[in-house]
Structure formats: C-alpha cells, structure tokens
Scaffold this active site. Sequence first.
Site, PDB file in Angstrom:
ATOM      1  N   ASP A 295       0.878  -1.170   0.000  1.00 54.80           N
ATOM      2  CA  ASP A 295       0.000   0.000   0.000  1.00 54.80           C
ATOM      3  C   ASP A 295       0.911   1.214   0.000  1.00 54.80           C
ATOM      4  O   ASP A 295       2.046   1.155   0.467  1.00 54.80           O
ATOM      5  CB  ASP A 295      -0.921   0.019   1.227  1.00 54.80           C
ATOM      6  CG  ASP A 295      -2.102   0.965   1.031  1.00 54.80           C
ATOM      7  OD1 ASP A 295      -3.195   0.480   0.692  1.00 54.80           O
ATOM      8  OD2 ASP A 295      -1.928   2.197   1.191  1.00 54.80           O
ATOM      9  N   CYS A 392     -15.166   0.715  -4.909  1.00 60.23           N
ATOM     10  CA  CYS A 392     -16.431   0.927  -4.192  1.00 60.23           C
ATOM     11  C   CYS A 392     -17.090   2.158  -4.814  1.00 60.23           C
ATOM     12  O   CYS A 392     -17.494   3.083  -4.123  1.00 60.23           O
ATOM     13  CB  CYS A 392     -16.232   1.062  -2.694  1.00 60.23           C
ATOM     14  SG  CYS A 392     -15.005   2.259  -2.187  1.00 60.23           S
TER      15      CYS A 392
HETATM   16  C1  LIG Z   1     -10.059   1.014  -1.296  1.00 61.29           C
HETATM   17  S1  LIG Z   1      -8.685   1.182  -0.307  1.00 61.29           S
HETATM   18  C2  LIG Z   1      -8.180  -0.455  -0.072  1.00 61.29           C
HETATM   19  C3  LIG Z   1      -8.985  -1.196   0.961  1.00 61.29           C
HETATM   20  C4  LIG Z   1      -8.397  -2.550   1.304  1.00 61.29           C
HETATM   21  N1  LIG Z   1      -8.158  -3.356   0.138  1.00 61.29           N
HETATM   22  C5  LIG Z   1      -9.301  -3.300   2.250  1.00 61.29           C
HETATM   23  O1  LIG Z   1     -10.025  -4.181   1.826  1.00 61.29           O
HETATM   24  O2  LIG Z   1      -9.278  -2.999   3.444  1.00 61.29           O
HETATM   25  C6  LIG Z   1      -7.510   1.764  -1.440  1.00 61.29           C
HETATM   26  C7  LIG Z   1      -6.091   1.771  -0.913  1.00 61.29           C
HETATM   27  O3  LIG Z   1      -5.243   2.102  -2.000  1.00 61.29           O
HETATM   28  C8  LIG Z   1      -4.122   2.745  -1.467  1.00 61.29           C
HETATM   29  N2  LIG Z   1      -3.436   3.391  -2.602  1.00 61.29           N
HETATM   30  C9  LIG Z   1      -3.752   4.528  -3.253  1.00 61.29           C
HETATM   31  N3  LIG Z   1      -2.899   4.758  -4.254  1.00 61.29           N
HETATM   32  C10 LIG Z   1      -2.028   3.731  -4.249  1.00 61.29           C
HETATM   33  C11 LIG Z   1      -0.903   3.393  -5.031  1.00 61.29           C
HETATM   34  N4  LIG Z   1      -0.497   4.165  -6.043  1.00 61.29           N
HETATM   35  N5  LIG Z   1      -0.219   2.276  -4.739  1.00 61.29           N
HETATM   36  C12 LIG Z   1      -0.605   1.465  -3.714  1.00 61.29           C
HETATM   37  N6  LIG Z   1      -1.674   1.753  -2.915  1.00 61.29           N
HETATM   38  C13 LIG Z   1      -2.369   2.854  -3.197  1.00 61.29           C
HETATM   39  C14 LIG Z   1      -4.692   3.671  -0.431  1.00 61.29           C
HETATM   40  O4  LIG Z   1      -3.707   4.035   0.501  1.00 61.29           O
HETATM   41  C15 LIG Z   1      -5.796   2.796   0.171  1.00 61.29           C
HETATM   42  O5  LIG Z   1      -5.318   2.169   1.306  1.00 61.29           O
END
Ligand SMILES: C[S@@+](CC[C@H](N)C(=O)[O-])C[C@H]1O[C@@H](n2cnc3c(N)ncnc32)[C@H](O)[C@@H]1O
Length: 451
Positions: A295, A392
Amino acid sequence: MAAKTTADSASIRAGAARGVLAVTHQNRTIDWILEHRPQWVSHTESTALLYGTLRHLFYLRNTVATFLHKPFRDKDLDLYSLLLVGAYQLLWSDKPVHAIINETVSAASKLRKPWAKGLINAVLRRLAEVADSLNYPDQTFDHPPWLLQTLQQDYPHQWQQLAMANNTQAPMVLRVNLNQNTRQEYATLLTQHGIAHQLGVSEQAIVLEQPLPSHQLPGWQQGKVAVQDMGAQYAATVLHNTLQQHATAQATQNGQLLRVLDACAAPGGKLAHFLELCSARPTQSNSHIETIAIDISQPRIDATQGIFARLGHHQGIQRGDACQLDWWDRQPFDYVLMDAPCSGTGTIRRHPDIKVLLSADAISSHSATQLSMLHNLWQTLAPGGTLLYCTCSLLQAENDAVISRFLETNNKHANVQQIQLPSGFATRHGWQLLPTESHTDGFYYALLHKQ
Ligand SMILES: C[S@@+](CC[C@H](N)C(=O)[O-])C[C@H]1O[C@@H](n2cnc3c(N)ncnc32)[C@H](O)[C@@H]1O
C-alpha cells in the site's frame, strides 16, 4: 442539573457544528475528524448530528438561505454550520422543537459568539413554523448537481432510488473470522449477548439490527470478528473461488506455490478475509499460498498491522506504489487483487462527506490512476493468472470504462471472466452491486484472465 444538561447539549451541538465546518470549508473528511478531533464527536449525539447534517446538507443550505437576509461572513461560518445542525435536527428528528432551539442557541456561546443567539433563535423559530409545509425529503435528492447528473446518466432507471439510498444509514455488517469460529458459533454468541442480528447473504456475513461500537462486540479483542460491508466481502470470496477452480481445473501439482498480490491492501479487510478463507478451505492440491501486500500509505499500513494482530494474521504489508514496479521482486503473481483507490461513491451512506468533498474533476483523475495502475499491475501477473479489479464506486467512469480502455490495448492477452453475485447486475465487463439492495454498499468487480 437541568442547566448542566443544556450546557452539555450545547457542547454536543457546537462539536457537530465544528465538524460540519471542517468538512464544508476546510476540506476535511469525517474520518479525519474522528481521528484528529475526537473531542468534537465524543458523544454519540454529536456524531449523529454531524452525519445527519452532512447527509442533508444540500437541502439544508437551500432551506436556511430563505430565512437569511445576507450570507454569514467567513469568520462566522461556524455559526452558519451551527444553524445547519439545528435545522437538520428540527426537520429530521423527533426531539421537541423548544429543546432543539434552546440548545442550539446556547451552543452559540460555546462557539464564543453569544451575540448571535438572537439570530439563531429567530431563524430556527421561523423554520419550525413552516416545517410542516416543507416537502422534505422528497423535494431534493441532496446531492451536488454534477453527481446527480452522472448517476442519472449511468443509471437512467434507478438514479432516484440510488440517490435516496445514499441518504440512508448503512447497516453494520460483520465478517466472522473463520480461523476462530464459524458463523453459526458467532451468531450464537451474539444471541447470548442479546445483540439482534440476521445472517447475511455472503457466507461469513452477519448483519446487526442496530450498529454499536465495535469494541462492544463479544470476542472483539480476541479477533473473532471484523466489521466489513457485505459487498466488500465478495472480493475475497471471488478471488478464493477462482483460485480453487483453477487449482482443480489445472490439476495443480501437490504443494505448488501460488503467489497472490494485494496491491492496495490497507486497511487489510479483503486480504484478512482471503487469508481466513485460505486456511479454512485449503485447495485440494494443498497449494502453498504466498500473499504479498503493498500500500502507498504508511499510516494506513501501520493501522493494518494492528488489525492483523487483533485477527491473528501473521501477514506483512510493505510500502509500495502500485503504479510503479520498484517494490516487485520480478517473481510473477498468479493472482492480483487491485482494490483501486476510487471516489467511494458506493459508500456515501457511510461517508456522506463524499457528496461535499468530491468533484467531477476528481473522477477523471481517479480513472486515469486506475487505468495506469491496472496497466502496471498487469505486468506482474503470470500468464494464466487472474486479476480481480474492484472499486467501491457507482460510476461507470471508474468501472466498466476503465476496463474497456484497458482492453483496447490488451485484448490479445486479457480475457474477461464472468462473475455472478447474489445481488446487483452484470455490466459489460463485470458486476455492479448497489446500495439499494441486500445490505451491500455500491461495489464493482471485474475479473481479468491473462492468456
Ligand atoms: C479502497 S482502499 C483499499 C482497501 C483494502 N483493500 C481493504 O479491503 O481494506 C484503497 C487503498 O489504495 C491505497 N493506494 C492509493 N494509491 C495507491 C498506489 N499508487 N499504490 C498502492 N496503494 C495505493 C490507499 O492508501 C488505500 O489504502
């Protein structure tokens, strides 16, 4: 004693008003308030006022404006926010009108602006006089116009129901940790504690009749259960079913290593669920499953470690940008979960601040990132591997449109696999869940197979 009660009630309103101001004029999210200004929402009533006011903000602004001769000055926007909180309570609660007006008026002193008491009193009294003649909530969908138009365009037959559903309170859904207990065992525990519930459609889900603070759930500290929307629970199920089917169909060698990447893992809900399914239901060939999680956000990674510790999962999560490859050890993955950063428009019931903070421009920026991330992660997928894309979001721009654009350049190697879930509907490339049905938030899933 009565005076003290009014004073406390005034503090509750002042806290909610400060929260509304932070969202509407300082670009803060409700999550930020919960984490950094817990004193504003330390009482359940102030939290309810904050959520309720933001849920109906667009209607409240228009209605209150009809009673004001001139807008508030910038330095008095806290008073304006207080007025919105009072108006929300007048229109949407059963509390006696005189109590609402008295407590909101007293809250002006808590904001150190006692001079405004007369104004607050006058506006709320006039609103109370006409409240019965107002047609709320049917008169408005309480969304910013651009978002309502986008919903209308994407859901010509359902946009009104979706907008109305977005203004309701989402149910609290639990995911039973299969490493610790079965769903039936946990349901029995809830019954023993007098917590009313029903079993959810997805296999590990239990829907509570009334939300309650998670630490009050039986077995919470021991990790017997997690809080996770039912729509979100389909991610691990789809991924695990796919893995099971492939392992069987391809007669995977006994003990073969399968590598799984969760590319946007924090706070780890879907990954934890996947780990629970893998240990409760191993593949027939006893494949060894290695899960790698990354992440981009260190604070979210830190929070995830705590969650995994509570649930008893020994799973690391490293910092990495899923739009880059510098974190990758060049060993291809058999399965990739891309739970993309997105607008969150499927979760507006839980996050009404999204309606205030999101802009149309942000949607284009999200879809550009989603597409770039998808192209990038595709490189890490082994031939024969599967990528589960999910958001989502309710918006096509972040869902089918991203997959369409991806397929335009990858149609020789990428093959869309059908998904079918218990609620929602099939889209051109995937499956859309809606907040109008079966206790789920709005979610989108698309399964891509690499040929
Ligand atoms: C929808 S949330 C994920 C929720 C998680 N999969 C769960 O089920 O609890 C999206 C995540 O993507 C991460 N994120 C955003 N841009 C990113 C990137 N370029 N590389 C990796 N993670 C990223 C954010 O920090 C966030 O934690």
